[in-house]
Design a protein around this motif. Structure first.
Motif, short mmCIF file in Angstrom:
data_model
loop_
_atom_site.label_atom_id
_atom_site.label_comp_id
_atom_site.label_asym_id
_atom_site.label_seq_id
_atom_site.Cartn_x
_atom_site.Cartn_y
_atom_site.Cartn_z
N TRP A 318 0.85 -1.28 0.12
CA TRP A 318 0.09 0.29 0.01
C TRP A 318 0.81 1.34 0.03
O TRP A 318 0.47 2.28 0.06
CB TRP A 318 -1.02 0.07 1.26
CG TRP A 318 -2.28 -0.93 0.85
CD1 TRP A 318 -2.21 -2.30 1.20
CD2 TRP A 318 -3.49 -0.54 0.63
NE1 TRP A 318 -3.36 -2.82 0.97
CE2 TRP A 318 -4.24 -1.94 0.43
CE3 TRP A 318 -4.14 0.70 0.41
CZ2 TRP A 318 -5.58 -1.77 -0.02
CZ3 TRP A 318 -5.40 0.71 0.06
CH2 TRP A 318 -6.17 -0.49 -0.17
N LEU A 319 2.08 1.11 -0.24
CA LEU A 319 3.17 2.29 -0.18
C LEU A 319 2.72 3.34 -1.30
O LEU A 319 2.68 4.31 -1.06
CB LEU A 319 4.33 1.85 -0.34
CG LEU A 319 5.65 3.03 -0.50
CD1 LEU A 319 5.66 3.90 0.66
CD2 LEU A 319 6.71 2.55 -0.89
N LEU A 320 2.48 2.88 -2.28
CA LEU A 320 2.07 4.02 -3.38
C LEU A 320 0.94 4.54 -3.20
O LEU A 320 0.84 5.76 -3.40
CB LEU A 320 2.01 3.27 -4.70
CG LEU A 320 1.81 4.06 -6.05
CD1 LEU A 320 3.08 4.78 -6.35
CD2 LEU A 320 1.79 2.99 -7.19
N LEU A 321 -0.31 3.86 -2.86
CA LEU A 321 -1.76 4.62 -2.83
C LEU A 321 -1.41 5.21 -1.42
O LEU A 321 -2.00 6.32 -1.55
CB LEU A 321 -2.74 3.26 -2.52
CG LEU A 321 -2.91 2.46 -3.52
CD1 LEU A 321 -3.88 1.39 -3.38
CD2 LEU A 321 -3.12 3.39 -4.96
N ASN A 322 -0.88 5.01 -0.59
CA ASN A 322 -0.62 5.87 0.76
C ASN A 322 -0.02 6.99 0.47
O ASN A 322 -0.55 8.08 1.24
CB ASN A 322 -0.12 4.98 1.83
CG ASN A 322 -0.77 4.87 2.85
OD1 ASN A 322 -1.72 5.54 3.48
ND2 ASN A 322 -0.88 3.57 3.63
N THR A 323 0.95 6.95 -0.41
CA THR A 323 1.82 8.13 -0.53
C THR A 323 0.79 9.12 -1.29
O THR A 323 0.76 10.49 -0.72
CB THR A 323 2.98 7.88 -1.57
OG1 THR A 323 3.90 7.07 -0.55
CG2 THR A 323 3.71 9.25 -1.78
N TYR A 324 0.18 8.88 -2.23
CA TYR A 324 -0.51 9.71 -3.08
C TYR A 324 -1.73 10.21 -2.11
O TYR A 324 -2.04 11.48 -2.33
CB TYR A 324 -1.00 9.02 -4.31
CG TYR A 324 0.05 9.16 -5.57
CD1 TYR A 324 0.79 10.44 -5.63
CD2 TYR A 324 0.51 8.14 -5.94
CE1 TYR A 324 1.68 10.47 -6.54
CE2 TYR A 324 1.71 7.97 -6.77
CZ TYR A 324 2.30 9.14 -7.17
OH TYR A 324 3.17 9.13 -8.11
N ALA A 325 -2.27 9.30 -1.39
CA ALA A 325 -3.50 9.95 -0.49
C ALA A 325 -3.15 10.86 0.50
O ALA A 325 -3.94 11.51 1.21
CB ALA A 325 -4.03 8.45 0.23
N SER A 326 -1.90 10.96 0.82
CA SER A 326 -1.30 11.70 1.86
C SER A 326 -0.60 13.27 1.30
O SER A 326 -0.54 13.97 2.14
CB SER A 326 -0.24 10.91 2.52
OG SER A 326 -0.44 9.80 3.34
N MET A 327 -0.60 13.22 0.14
CA MET A 327 -0.23 14.43 -0.53
C MET A 327 -1.29 15.49 -0.92
O MET A 327 -2.37 15.14 -0.95
CB MET A 327 0.53 14.01 -1.88
CG MET A 327 1.91 13.33 -1.59
SD MET A 327 2.60 12.88 -3.30
CE MET A 327 3.10 14.39 -4.08
#
Length: 437
Positions: A318-327
């Protein structure tokens, strides 16, 4: 009725200048344009997102507007030669979508006397490879006179839909926080469709995206399956290993190679996406240097261990999705303009660099696996399913794998300005020799 659905993890798709999903299948049977048009209209109730456009509010949040589009784009042509669809598919990569106006998809039909090819060009916002594949099959199913149930569209609209252990690692959380803080201190530029069209054209002057594909037939697939089974591997393990070996031999000259692998996360979310359009995919990366002192299957075993290591970590998946969801969503938009447009914002430039948006240096393999679709619908038959995932700005070669009725097609989407067609053909041949002989 129009319904607005918040865009969260799909936000990096909105202003990405190279994110067209291409999919083709062939249908044995008679083509009738009016019946095909009726099928597309019927699917409006089955897939509300199909007729959507994108709305951006004053705070910079983006939303799908369900059923905002009156009519989909359909082009029907008499087939002049077998690869006509491939020529059109290649040209579609160079045509932008107007997301705020819609539609987010274009349909093409190339028909003959007894069969026809369907080509779909979809903006990635509409769905991942699995979702688009389901949509295309639904089109054929309804075209042949069958009915599908209506359904509610579900999306990953907030982090509460993520698994409990899908948390950002502390260093990544700090990094994203610093980017957001830098963005908030700047001018926070916004970019609309006019600016996007300009940036899109600038990007495609820098690239030359080409398409090709290879086929592994039923008998060859049976041999490959038996070989993988004997070595305790999946077919995907073998494909990734063959790709790494072929690339090291023909392009990167025995250096360690990193491959991105999109993964289906539908079973991990807090609700059942069922047959919904939308994006329910993340990605992991695997780094490996092929050991020429070991045979192919020994190397594949080591690649398998690296893939399994990532797949056993919810955080990694979930690193990729979490990164963009946090930006900040406007920062996500701006980084593409910083890389390929006129944006000079420091936070946007830094984000583009960190996320490798400005450097086409990666490769990826997107494997849809075995498509468990009925290949015979009444008197109609479905065959030859080819999938081209987007060659995103950070990549220069991406493979799309789809298996239907024990026949596998591997699509290659690549930038000819970085890797030549001759080299890609050599890579295809080398992969086949490793997988089949």
């Amino acid at each position: 009725m129009k319904t607005n659905l918040r865009i969260l993890t799909e936000r990096p798709h909105l202003r990405n200048p190279s994110l067209t999903v291409l999919m083709k299948l062939s249908v044995d049977g008679h083509f009738d344009q009016s019946r095909f048009e009726k099928a597309l209209r019927t699917l409006k109730d089955v897939h509300p997102l199909l007729y959507s456009s994108i709305f951006i509010d004053d705070d910079g949040e983006a939303f799908y507007q369900e059923n905002a589009v009156q009519q989909l784009e359909l082009h029907c042509r008499k087939r002049e030669h077998p690869d006509q669809w491939l020529e059109v598919a290649e040209s579609e990569n160079k045509k932008p979508f107007n997301c705020e106006k819609g539609p987010l998809i274009r349909f093409f039909v190339f028909y003959g006397e007894t069969n026809f090819d369907i080509l779909v060009a979809a903006q990635h916002l509409l769905g991942d490879g699995d979702a688009i594949a389901r949509l295309v099959w639904d089109v054929v199913y309804v075209y042949t006179g069958n009915k599908l149930p209506t359904q509610e569209q579900r999306l990953l609209s907030n982090k509460n839909d993520f698994p409990p252990h899908a948390k950002l690692a502390f260093p990544v959380k700090v990094l994203i926080g610093s980017l957001n803080k830098m963005w908030n201190k700047g001018k926070q530029p916004r970019f609309g469709e006019t600016e996007f069209q300009d940036m899109f054209n600038q990007y495609h002057q820098l690239t030359d995206i080409a398409l090709t594909y290879l086929t592994i037939n039923k008998a060859e697939m049976n041999d490959l399956y038996n070989a993988c089974k004997a070595h305790g591997l999946t077919i995907n393990d073998a494909i990734v290993t063959a790709f790494i070996r072929a690339m090291q031999e023909r392009h990167i000259h025995n250096k360690k190679m990193t491959v991105g692998i999109p993964i289906n996360i539908r079973k991990q979310v807090s609700f059942s996406p069922d047959r919904c359009l939308g994006n329910f995919a993340s990605a992991i990366t695997v780094a490996y240097k092929y050991d020429s002192k070991k045979d192919f299957w020994q190397n594949a075993g080591l690649v398998k261990k690296r893939i399994r290591s990532k797949m056993e970590s919810t955080q990694a998946q979930w690193l990729l999705l979490n990164t963009y969801a946090s930006m900040n969503p406007l920062l996500i938009d701006a980084m593409y303009f910083a890389a390929y447009g006129e944006c000079q914002d420091k936070a946007a430039k830094k984000a583009a660099s960190i996320l490798s948006v400005d450097t086409p240096s990666s490769t990826a393999i997107s494997n849809l696996g075995r498509l468990n679709f009925n290949c015979r619908i009444g008197s109609y038959g479905i065959r030859d399913w080819v999938f081209f995932p987007p060659k995103a700005p950070g990549s220069y070669l991406v493979l799309g794998v789809a298996t239907l009725h024990d026949t596998m097609q591997i699509g290659f989407s690549f930038d000819r300005k970085i890797i030549s067609s001759v080299v890609v053909e050599d890579i295809k041949s080398k992969m086949l020799s490793l997988l089949l002989y």
